[in-house]
Write a protein that holds these residues in place. Structure first.
Motif, short mmCIF file in Angstrom:
data_model
loop_
_atom_site.label_atom_id
_atom_site.label_comp_id
_atom_site.label_asym_id
_atom_site.label_seq_id
_atom_site.Cartn_x
_atom_site.Cartn_y
_atom_site.Cartn_z
N GLY A 1 0.79 -1.22 0.00
CA GLY A 1 0.00 0.00 0.00
C GLY A 1 0.82 1.28 0.00
N TRP A 2 2.14 1.16 0.04
CA TRP A 2 3.03 2.32 0.09
C TRP A 2 3.59 2.57 -1.30
CZ3 TRP A 2 3.73 4.51 4.97
CH2 TRP A 2 4.54 5.63 5.00
N ALA A 3 3.25 3.70 -1.90
CA ALA A 3 3.69 4.00 -3.27
C ALA A 3 5.21 3.97 -3.39
CB ALA A 3 3.17 5.37 -3.69
N GLY A 4 5.70 3.22 -4.36
CA GLY A 4 7.13 3.20 -4.66
C GLY A 4 7.97 2.32 -3.76
N ALA A 5 7.36 1.53 -2.88
CA ALA A 5 8.13 0.68 -1.97
C ALA A 5 7.93 -0.79 -2.33
CB ALA A 5 7.69 0.92 -0.52
N SER A 6 8.95 -1.58 -2.02
CA SER A 6 8.87 -3.02 -2.19
C SER A 6 9.67 -3.68 -1.07
CB SER A 6 9.39 -3.45 -3.56
OG SER A 6 10.75 -3.09 -3.72
N ALA A 7 9.37 -4.96 -0.81
CA ALA A 7 10.03 -5.63 0.31
C ALA A 7 10.28 -7.11 0.03
CB ALA A 7 9.18 -5.50 1.57
N LEU A 8 11.33 -7.60 0.65
CA LEU A 8 11.65 -9.03 0.71
C LEU A 8 11.74 -9.37 2.19
CD1 LEU A 8 12.71 -11.72 -0.53
CD2 LEU A 8 15.00 -10.71 -0.39
N ILE A 9 10.95 -10.37 2.62
CA ILE A 9 10.89 -10.74 4.03
C ILE A 9 11.26 -12.21 4.15
CG2 ILE A 9 9.42 -10.83 6.08
CD1 ILE A 9 7.52 -8.90 4.30
N GLY A 10 12.32 -12.48 4.91
CA GLY A 10 12.77 -13.85 5.12
C GLY A 10 12.42 -14.32 6.51
N THR A 11 11.90 -15.54 6.61
CA THR A 11 11.61 -16.14 7.91
C THR A 11 12.29 -17.51 7.98
OG1 THR A 11 9.56 -17.16 7.13
CG2 THR A 11 9.38 -14.97 8.11
N ARG A 12 12.48 -17.97 9.19
CA ARG A 12 13.09 -19.28 9.39
C ARG A 12 12.31 -19.99 10.49
NH1 ARG A 12 19.16 -18.96 9.87
NH2 ARG A 12 18.91 -19.07 7.63
N GLY B 1 11.37 -24.42 11.84
CA GLY B 1 11.90 -25.78 11.88
C GLY B 1 11.96 -26.47 10.53
N THR B 2 11.24 -25.96 9.55
CA THR B 2 11.24 -26.59 8.23
C THR B 2 12.17 -25.89 7.24
OG1 THR B 2 9.37 -25.29 7.40
CG2 THR B 2 8.85 -27.36 8.56
N GLY B 3 12.78 -24.78 7.64
CA GLY B 3 13.72 -24.10 6.76
C GLY B 3 13.42 -22.63 6.59
N ASP B 4 13.98 -22.08 5.51
CA ASP B 4 13.81 -20.67 5.20
C ASP B 4 12.60 -20.48 4.30
OD1 ASP B 4 16.14 -20.16 6.59
OD2 ASP B 4 17.39 -20.16 4.80
N HIS B 5 11.89 -19.37 4.52
CA HIS B 5 10.71 -19.05 3.72
C HIS B 5 10.80 -17.58 3.34
CE1 HIS B 5 9.14 -22.85 5.14
NE2 HIS B 5 9.54 -22.47 6.35
N TRP B 6 10.34 -17.24 2.15
CA TRP B 6 10.44 -15.87 1.65
C TRP B 6 9.07 -15.35 1.24
CZ3 TRP B 6 14.98 -13.74 2.50
CH2 TRP B 6 16.08 -14.58 2.65
N VAL B 7 8.82 -14.12 1.62
CA VAL B 7 7.60 -13.41 1.23
C VAL B 7 8.05 -12.13 0.55
CG1 VAL B 7 5.55 -12.21 2.09
CG2 VAL B 7 6.28 -14.35 3.16
N THR B 8 7.46 -11.81 -0.59
CA THR B 8 7.81 -10.57 -1.28
C THR B 8 6.56 -9.73 -1.50
OG1 THR B 8 7.54 -11.58 -3.46
CG2 THR B 8 9.75 -11.61 -2.51
#
Length: 75
Positions: free
Chosen positions: A44-55, A57-64
């Motif tokens: 919802g923020w004009a001109g912004a983007s994000a990469l979010i990493g979580t960890r 017990g099953t490993g790494d997960h990414w949300v963009t």
């Protein structure tokens, strides 16, 4: 910040925005909100983007956010 306890389960938040102050503010907010609510905030923020990493017990997960340029490269 909500409880005074350290944040757990998130390993990385990267935000690209028009200036460093906005990037830092959004990255902090995303870290507190968590991946899904944080993604909605950045989308919802004009001109912004994000990469979010979580960890967990099953490993790494990414949300963009929808504007993050590397979305297809993380799967």
């Amino acid at each position: 910040p909500r409880t005074g306890q350290p944040i757990t389960g998130r390993s990385s938040v990267t935000v690209v925005a028009g200036n460093a102050t906005t990037s830092d503010m959004l990255a902090t907010a995303v870290d507190v909100l968590g991946p899904e609510a944080g993604r909605r905030l950045v989308d919802g923020w004009a001109g912004a983007s994000a990469l979010i990493g979580t960890r967990d017990g099953t490993g790494d997960h990414w949300v963009t956010s929808r504007r993050f340029p590397w979305d297809g490269c993380l799967r």
